[in-house]
Motif scaffolding. Structure first.
Motif, mmCIF file in Angstrom:
data_model
loop_
_atom_site.group_PDB
_atom_site.id
_atom_site.type_symbol
_atom_site.label_atom_id
_atom_site.label_comp_id
_atom_site.label_asym_id
_atom_site.label_seq_id
_atom_site.Cartn_x
_atom_site.Cartn_y
_atom_site.Cartn_z
ATOM 1 N N GLU A 23 15.353 14.590 -18.463
ATOM 2 C CA GLU A 23 15.211 15.177 -17.132
ATOM 3 C C GLU A 23 13.849 14.835 -16.529
ATOM 4 O O GLU A 23 13.668 14.857 -15.323
ATOM 5 C CB GLU A 23 15.371 16.696 -17.241
ATOM 6 C CG GLU A 23 15.547 17.393 -15.927
ATOM 7 C CD GLU A 23 15.780 18.889 -16.095
ATOM 8 O OE1 GLU A 23 16.176 19.510 -15.116
ATOM 9 O OE2 GLU A 23 15.554 19.427 -17.201
ATOM 10 N N ILE A 24 12.870 14.506 -17.399
ATOM 11 C CA ILE A 24 11.500 14.265 -16.961
ATOM 12 C C ILE A 24 11.170 12.773 -16.937
ATOM 13 O O ILE A 24 10.546 12.276 -16.004
ATOM 14 C CB ILE A 24 10.507 14.991 -17.898
ATOM 15 C CG1 ILE A 24 10.828 16.482 -17.947
ATOM 16 C CG2 ILE A 24 9.071 14.751 -17.447
ATOM 17 C CD1 ILE A 24 10.082 17.228 -19.037
ATOM 18 N N ARG A 73 11.237 24.787 -20.238
ATOM 19 C CA ARG A 73 11.891 24.532 -18.952
ATOM 20 C C ARG A 73 12.084 25.854 -18.242
ATOM 21 O O ARG A 73 12.804 26.733 -18.711
ATOM 22 C CB ARG A 73 13.238 23.853 -19.207
ATOM 23 C CG ARG A 73 14.077 23.612 -17.957
ATOM 24 C CD ARG A 73 13.415 22.573 -17.083
ATOM 25 N NE ARG A 73 14.327 21.973 -16.122
ATOM 26 C CZ ARG A 73 14.542 22.430 -14.882
ATOM 27 N NH1 ARG A 73 13.948 23.526 -14.470
ATOM 28 N NH2 ARG A 73 15.349 21.794 -14.065
ATOM 29 N N GLY A 74 11.393 26.017 -17.112
ATOM 30 C CA GLY A 74 11.588 27.194 -16.286
ATOM 31 C C GLY A 74 12.625 26.913 -15.227
ATOM 32 O O GLY A 74 13.256 25.856 -15.219
ATOM 33 N N ASP A 76 12.371 26.123 -12.124
ATOM 34 C CA ASP A 76 12.112 24.972 -11.251
ATOM 35 C C ASP A 76 10.921 24.132 -11.709
ATOM 36 O O ASP A 76 10.434 23.282 -10.971
ATOM 37 C CB ASP A 76 11.892 25.424 -9.805
ATOM 38 C CG ASP A 76 10.810 26.484 -9.679
ATOM 39 O OD1 ASP A 76 10.139 26.773 -10.689
ATOM 40 O OD2 ASP A 76 10.636 27.017 -8.575
ATOM 41 N N THR A 77 10.451 24.351 -12.944
ATOM 42 C CA THR A 77 9.300 23.625 -13.469
ATOM 43 C C THR A 77 9.468 23.416 -14.970
ATOM 44 O O THR A 77 9.990 24.287 -15.658
ATOM 45 C CB THR A 77 7.993 24.429 -13.232
ATOM 46 O OG1 THR A 77 7.880 24.724 -11.847
ATOM 47 C CG2 THR A 77 6.770 23.653 -13.681
ATOM 48 N N ALA A 78 9.017 22.254 -15.458
ATOM 49 C CA ALA A 78 8.960 22.014 -16.898
ATOM 50 C C ALA A 78 7.498 21.911 -17.307
ATOM 51 O O ALA A 78 6.692 21.285 -16.617
ATOM 52 C CB ALA A 78 9.692 20.727 -17.261
ATOM 53 N N TRP A 79 7.139 22.538 -18.434
ATOM 54 C CA TRP A 79 5.804 22.434 -18.999
ATOM 55 C C TRP A 79 5.905 21.613 -20.267
ATOM 56 O O TRP A 79 6.669 21.955 -21.188
ATOM 57 C CB TRP A 79 5.232 23.806 -19.339
ATOM 58 C CG TRP A 79 4.835 24.617 -18.151
ATOM 59 C CD1 TRP A 79 3.606 24.654 -17.549
ATOM 60 C CD2 TRP A 79 5.655 25.530 -17.420
ATOM 61 N NE1 TRP A 79 3.630 25.514 -16.485
ATOM 62 C CE2 TRP A 79 4.879 26.064 -16.374
ATOM 63 C CE3 TRP A 79 6.984 25.925 -17.541
ATOM 64 C CZ2 TRP A 79 5.372 26.992 -15.478
ATOM 65 C CZ3 TRP A 79 7.496 26.833 -16.638
ATOM 66 C CH2 TRP A 79 6.697 27.362 -15.626
#
Ligand SMILES: [Zn+2]
Length: 96
Positions: A23-24, A73-74, A76-79
């Protein structure tokens, strides 16, 4: 058990990172060769031990147990935390 409680948990191999990382990144990072910042071992990311019972994924070095990668994975954001990998060699093929 490790101090953070994850060492004795059941884990999957690093191929479990393929879907979430796709996804990233545009390339398949499970084929990338990483170097552990803890013990210096090198090997394909698919060799990592992936624990999915934390909030997100925790991937540990199979040789020394150090955390190499964390991915959360949140909505709307990935850390992505790669501080346990001193390098990544990513196979790309020749430039197009
Ligand atoms: Zn290591």
């Amino acid at each position: 058990m490790d101090t953070d409680g994850t060492r004795d948990q059941v884990y999957e191999d690093g191929n479990a990172l393929g879907g979430p990382l796709s996804e990233i990144f545009a390339v398949d990072l499970t084929a990338a060769v990483g170097r552990c910042a803890g013990c210096g071992a090198t090997g394909p990311m698919a060799r990592l031990r992936v624990y999915d019972r934390a909030p997100g994924l925790v991937a540990r070095c199979p040789d020394c147990g150090r955390v190499v990668l964390r991915l959360v994975r949140g909505p709307d954001t990935a850390w992505l935390d790669l501080q346990g990998a001193s390098s990544l060699a990513i196979p790309l093929g020749p430039p197009s």
